[in-house]
Structures are given as structure tokens and as C-alpha cells.
Design a protein around this motif. Sequence first.
Motif, mmCIF file in Angstrom:
data_model
loop_
_atom_site.group_PDB
_atom_site.id
_atom_site.type_symbol
_atom_site.label_atom_id
_atom_site.label_comp_id
_atom_site.label_asym_id
_atom_site.label_seq_id
_atom_site.Cartn_x
_atom_site.Cartn_y
_atom_site.Cartn_z
ATOM 1 N N SER B 61 32.237 48.805 -7.755
ATOM 2 C CA SER B 61 32.090 48.989 -9.286
ATOM 3 C C SER B 61 30.919 49.447 -9.868
ATOM 4 O O SER B 61 29.764 49.129 -8.975
ATOM 5 N N ARG B 62 30.780 50.090 -10.836
ATOM 6 C CA ARG B 62 29.573 50.244 -11.555
ATOM 7 C C ARG B 62 29.232 50.041 -12.871
ATOM 8 O O ARG B 62 30.407 50.447 -13.549
ATOM 9 N N TRP B 63 28.369 49.636 -13.471
ATOM 10 C CA TRP B 63 28.351 49.019 -14.632
ATOM 11 C C TRP B 63 27.617 50.479 -15.465
ATOM 12 O O TRP B 63 26.923 51.302 -15.301
ATOM 13 N N LEU B 64 28.562 50.704 -16.758
ATOM 14 C CA LEU B 64 28.025 51.833 -17.470
ATOM 15 C C LEU B 64 26.946 51.289 -18.522
ATOM 16 O O LEU B 64 26.345 51.986 -18.829
ATOM 17 N N ILE B 65 27.253 50.180 -18.814
ATOM 18 C CA ILE B 65 26.294 49.397 -19.749
ATOM 19 C C ILE B 65 26.400 47.675 -19.316
ATOM 20 O O ILE B 65 27.507 47.529 -19.165
ATOM 21 N N LYS B 66 25.386 47.161 -19.386
ATOM 22 C CA LYS B 66 25.148 45.752 -19.229
ATOM 23 C C LYS B 66 24.213 45.325 -19.826
ATOM 24 O O LYS B 66 23.137 45.558 -19.695
ATOM 25 N N LYS B 67 24.481 44.144 -20.733
ATOM 26 C CA LYS B 67 23.250 43.481 -21.368
ATOM 27 C C LYS B 67 23.576 42.181 -21.474
ATOM 28 O O LYS B 67 24.823 41.560 -21.376
ATOM 29 N N HIS B 68 22.498 41.257 -21.601
ATOM 30 C CA HIS B 68 22.530 40.097 -21.945
ATOM 31 C C HIS B 68 22.805 39.360 -23.045
ATOM 32 O O HIS B 68 22.674 38.266 -23.536
ATOM 33 N N PHE B 69 22.736 40.428 -23.813
ATOM 34 C CA PHE B 69 22.842 40.097 -25.363
ATOM 35 C C PHE B 69 24.022 41.066 -26.001
ATOM 36 O O PHE B 69 24.367 41.962 -25.414
#
Lengths: 208, 208
Positions: B61-69
Motif C-alpha cells: 500500500s502507499r499513502w497519497l496523504i497522511k496526517k496526524h491532524f
Amino acid sequence: MRAKREALKTLFTAIKECKVDSDIIDLLLLINSIKGVYTTSSCSGRVGIIEEPKIGAKPLSRWLIKKHFPITFEEAKNSLKAAQKGVIFLKAQPPIFHIVGENVEIGKKLHEIGLSSGFKYTTFKALSKERVLVEINSTEYLTVPLGGDGRILISDEYLEFSINLANEMLKRSKSRLPRLEKNFKKLKEELGEDELFYELNPPMARYI
Amino acid sequence: MRAKREALKTLFTAIKECKVDSDIIDLLLLINSIKGVYTTSSCSGRVGIIEEPKIGAKPLSRWLIKKHFPITFEEAKNSLKAAQKGVIFLKAQPPIFHIVGENVEIGKKLHEIGLSSGFKYTTFKALSKERVLVEINSTEYLTVPLGGDGRILISDEYLEFSINLANEMLKRSKSRLPRLEKNFKKLKEELGEDELFYELNPPMARYI
């Protein structure tokens, strides 16, 4: 011993009242027939559409459709006509078993069975010297918001796409049940059968 | 003791290399400073969009966007331009902590802290006499398929609706972190501080 007696009575009554998911009845009877082991609550996995008036407030939720087998686009579309209030979710959930081992050693064997049968999210839920509660669970969860307060925000094409995905996840998680059954048969050979199980319900016990 | 020494070294290195989610650094330092307790892996919770070429095959899998907020509609829409192959999911995940108690009694206290801090999906992941691994986890998960193989199947309106829901779930699950911190402070008063923690990294330790 007493706790198992109560659990067995509850299980047998539930089976007679058709409250147990039919496709796991044999497996539940097998597990409960093993010495030192019993189930407390289980679900064979499901796909459905649920309305949640307040996110997280489980008691207030209501299912618009809920099946232990794949659902069709038509069934889903029809069920959405009843949507009224709250966020509407399409959900897929894998089979979940809550099983008690009457000591830590048995608890660990149950945990190992879950993991080696492909139920990657198997954990211990409660721990004490005479009671180790194991949850056999997997990762195939889908939680898709479809709209809210009676209003559907997705196209038919997307609804069909999501339903196919939900059904696929359900099939994949259920496909591990035969392996789980095989592993519990081995455990029964190792731990032996529980006389209490056969004593409490001879007619039903004859089938396993 | 040795296992904790290794875990602490790993943690301090990760913090220095900015590999630890910034909003839980203080909490992780607090937990690790407690005698008989250490963390192995944790995440402060996240919202993101991920591509899964084969469902369940996490390494691919690959993240296109990932944020902790929380993320914005614009960020999400932009990230989708990079979608190529596999099913695209919008995901919300709560904070997760993996914490080791160096005996069963401490393990049970950790489990109780998770539950009483509102992390309803807290379980034991592994059990042995000197090592009880507890997972502090919650129920606010969202898994929304957005399309597949580069093709987006949802409208802007639905994307915005789902993102708002994902952000709301992330905020709700993170809102329990202060309570968790308070409960770990009480545990530290009860079990005491670990000299090893202060010995291995005095500069960092001074801040907690």
C-alpha cells in the motif's frame, strides 16, 4: 465449571430460539465440547447498512439491513428508503468469536489458534487465573458513510462498488472458518471432550 | 530490564530523528519513565488516503496523504491526482499505544487505564510471565472506498462529507489523550519512576 454450565445453557437455548448465526452453529458446538473451553458471544460476520443518530452511541443505532451473507445492490437500495435520522453507514464486519479458556495455558492456545487460522486481530480481552477471554477477530472491516438524515449522498454506481467491496471482504474473512474449525478439532484431540457438554444436551451433542 | 533498555534506546533515537508523532512525545516519555512499563510502537491517530493494490496486502500500500491532524478538502482532492492502481480508501484511525507491563499485575493496570480513559478497544496482545503487551485502542475507525485504479467514484460533495466525518472521528479519539495522560501520571505515583529511563537520557528526561 459453573460459569461454563451457565454459558452452555445460554448457548443451547439461543440455538433453539434461532438466535445464533446458522453458519457457525456447528463450530460453536465443537468449541464448547472441548474440556476447559467455552464461548460467550460470537458473530459469523456481517454486511449491512446502519443508521447512527449519534456517532459511537451504539444502543441508539438501528440496522436498515443486516445479513450474514453478501447483499445485493437491490436489497441495499431498497433498505435505504427507510433512512430517517443520523449518519448512514455501510458496514462489513468479519466473524468474531469470544472464547473463554479456563486457565492461562488454554487461553494462550486459543489465542494461537486464532492467529494461525488467519484471524490476525486476535487478542486477549480479559485475564484472570480461572478465566482468560480471547477474542478471535480479523481486519476486514469496512465503514462507509452513505449520507445522513435520510439523504443519500452517493451515486448508484458508487453504492454498487462499495457493496461489492463489502461482500468481498465478508467472503474473505469467512473463508478462514474451515481452517479455524480444523484447528479446533486438533485442540479437542489435545484437551479432550467435556462431559458436561454431553450431559447438558445429548440430542444436540450427538451431531458433533 | 534488558528489553526495556533496548526499547528506550529505540524510542530516544526515533524522537531525535523526528520519527515519533509530535503530539504524543510527552506522553510516551511519561509512560516510559514509569518503573516496569515501556512502549514498543504507538501512533497518535491519523486521517489519510491510501491506495491498496491488493486488499489486505499492507506492504504494497502507499499513502497519497497522511496526517496526524484533520485534513482539508483541498488537500484531499489534490492528493487524489496521484492515484494510479488499486482500491483508494479514505481512512481515519484513532491513537494506538503498544505498551509492555513487565508482569501480569502491571499489564492489568495498563489495560484498566486504557479502558477507563475511554479507549474502549483496549486488549492484551501477548502474554508471558515477564512481558504482557497491551494495546490501547479505540473504535473510531473509518474505511471509505473512494474509487480504484486512478478513477474516483465519488462527488466533491461526498468527499467533503466523508472528510468532515473522518476529521470528527479523529478529533473525538484524540480528545481522550489528556485523560490517558492523567491516568498514567497516577500510575507513575503508584509504581515509581524508573532510574534506567533517567540514566539513558538525562537531557530529554529533564522535560518530563
